[in-house]
Design an enzyme around this catalytic site. Structure first.
Site, mmCIF file in Angstrom:
data_model
loop_
_atom_site.group_PDB
_atom_site.id
_atom_site.type_symbol
_atom_site.label_atom_id
_atom_site.label_comp_id
_atom_site.label_asym_id
_atom_site.label_seq_id
_atom_site.Cartn_x
_atom_site.Cartn_y
_atom_site.Cartn_z
ATOM 1 N N HIS A 1 -6.346 -5.807 -1.792
ATOM 2 C CA HIS A 1 -5.343 -4.749 -1.645
ATOM 3 C C HIS A 1 -4.123 -5.214 -0.861
ATOM 4 O O HIS A 1 -2.991 -4.886 -1.217
ATOM 5 C CB HIS A 1 -5.968 -3.533 -0.967
ATOM 6 N N SER B 1 0.830 -1.203 0.000
ATOM 7 C CA SER B 1 0.000 0.000 0.000
ATOM 8 C C SER B 1 0.869 1.258 0.000
ATOM 9 O O SER B 1 1.726 1.411 -0.866
ATOM 10 C CB SER B 1 -0.956 -0.033 1.192
ATOM 11 N N ASP C 1 -8.104 -5.785 -6.433
ATOM 12 C CA ASP C 1 -7.976 -4.472 -5.801
ATOM 13 C C ASP C 1 -8.150 -3.382 -6.854
ATOM 14 O O ASP C 1 -7.437 -3.367 -7.851
ATOM 15 C CB ASP C 1 -6.599 -4.353 -5.142
#
Length: 479
Positions: free
Chosen positions: A456, A183, A400
């Protein structure tokens, strides 16, 4: 009392004070048992603080797990969770990178219990899970000024952490080192890698035996990542052919900074947001939960849209802990970390310094003193291809939308590397686990992979496949 005696007493006090400061600057403890796990831990866990910044005013907390295979020979991995502001405990427990996972099925509203994780990356690497930047997890600053940091300052502090940690753990100085994260770590990790490269080049001690880095669903080019949402949504049938064609024509490929006078573009973007409003952008196939759920911010930068919880909603879920809602949502399980990490016995077991934080939160949304001063790290990757012989693993969970494989591949292609292996499936137990490509430029090598069905934080959704990917890459095998 003689002058000599007074001087001696003063010297003793100074020495004691310096020793206390040294202990506070860098302290660590072996944790043999943890509340929620029966008996002695079957792996070596260490927790501690390392002081960084001016006068060590920032105290970075970490969990360290030695490789369960061969800590003398296996690589050392520094792992950062995104946010910024999310605790590395997320990677440790939720993302299946660490050796423990919560026992969700038997949770009864009391202190959560643990199960051993069969897909822990600590089976093949020693891992430092670092709460960084300051304000994440159990990391804290002694002064309010200590919280005034930026992307670059955070990276510099993490580099300082690594050097100090290796000085106190000299047995790992000869191990190959990797820096990894997911991320928002896609912004910070490349800066850390550059810090290490430059530090090694000028002879800073200790020498860090960095061999490369790995990043999952990484925020990299913040504008490009968001722009790619449109094409991704089209590819997975979240928007119509007609809307996609109109968006491309009216907005000319720019969906972040839009001229309000461009009426058709504004109208098309509103239609796009209507289409995805009830989609969980972290994993488009999972339920969209209005409590503790990643929210889509449409054309805003993605780090604001993922990995955060609303504190009021956490408290509401706490009140539901003995009779949770009928609809299962992955985000509901995050409440277990709040119960566990805020327990006094847990904090004593982890050797948390009393009074240093008010309440532990999985992701700190109140980091108002944090300055986002790096918009894109594409040039960092480009510099690595020209100057280093590093290896990299870049991967995406393919479900994602917030940081999609579409956007990641777009910036990878701008590096002008040679395609060594084209898009092809990779397998786990005879099943397609995703798709992979390999790139090279000079002595630099990049492996790219998708994880089929991953979200994600891909290992959270697909632990078996993610472990196989990490194991093979760390061993220098093709996926």
């Amino acid at each position: 009392m003689s002058t000599l005696s007074m001087a001696s007493i003063t010297l003793v006090f100074v020495l004691v004070f310096l020793i206390v400061l040294m202990c506070m600057a860098d302290s660590h403890s072996i944790v043999e048992t943890l509340p929620g796990f029966p008996g002695k831990l079957p792996f070596k866990l260490e927790t501690g603080y390392v002081g960084v910044g001016e006068a060590d005013e920032v105290q970075l907390f970490y969990y360290f797990v030695e490789s369960e295979r061969n800590p003398k020979m296996d690589p050392l991995l520094l792992w950062l969770t995104g946010g910024p502001g999310c605790s590395s405990f997320t990677g440790f427990v939720y993302e299946n990178i660490g050796p423990l996972k919560f026992n969700y099925e038997d949770f009864d509203g009391n202190l959560p219990t643990f199960l051993l994780n069969p897909y822990s990356w600590t089976q093949v690497a020693s891992i430092i899970f670092l709460d960084a930047p300051v304000g994440s997890g159990f990391s804290y600053a002694r002064t309010s000024q200590g919280y005034n940091i930026t992307d670059k300052i955070s990276a510099a502090q993490t580099y300082q952490f690594l050097r100090k940690w290796l000085i106190t753990h000299p047995q790992f100085q000869s191990n190959v080192l990797y820096v990894g994260g997911d991320s928002y770590s896609g912004i910070v990790v490349p800066i850390i890698v550059e810090e290490i490269y430059n530090g090694n080049k000028v002879g800073k001690e200790p020498y860090l035996k960095l061999n490369g880095y790995l990043l999952g669903n990484p925020v990299t080019d913040r504008r490009g990542d968001v722009n790619a949402e449109i094409e991704y949504a089209y590819r997975v049938s979240l928007i119509s052919n007609e809307l996609y064609a109109s968006l491309k024509e009216s907005c000319q490929g720019e969906y972040v900074v839009v001229d309000p006078a461009n009426v058709q573009c504004v109208k098309d973007l509103a239609a796009f947001e209507d289409c995805i409003a009830n989609i969980d952008v972290a994993h488009i196939l999972e339920p969209n939960c209005h409590l503790i759920s990643p929210k889509s911010n449409g054309i805003e930068l993605p780090h604001q849209a993922i990995m955060d919880e609303n504190q009021r909603n956490v408290l509401q879920l706490l009140s539901w802990s003995k009779s949770p809602p009928a609809l299962w949502c992955r985000s509901y399980t995050y409440v277990l970390s709040y119960i566990w990490a805020n327990d006094e016995n847990v904090q004593n077991a982890l050797h948390i310094r009393k009074g240093t934080i008010k309440n532990w939160v999985r992701c700190n949304k109140t980091m108002s003193a944090y300055t986002y001063n790096v918009i894109s790290t594409v040039d960092y990757h480009r510099n690595f291809t020209e100057q280093t012989g590093y290896r990299s693993l870049i991967y995406n969970g393919d479900q994602d939308m917030s940081v999609s494989y579409v956007g990641t591949l777009q910036w990878i292609r701008t590096l002008n590397m040679t395609l060594e292996s084209s898009w092809e499936p990779w397998f786990v137990e005879g099943q397609v686990a995703g798709y992979t490509m390999r790139f090279t430029k000079n002595k630099y090598r990049m492996t790219y992979a998708t994880i089929k069905g991953g979200g994600h934080t891909a290992p959270e959704y697909k632990p078996k496949e993610s472990f196989a990917m990490a194991y093979r890459w760390l061993a220098h095998y093709y996926l």
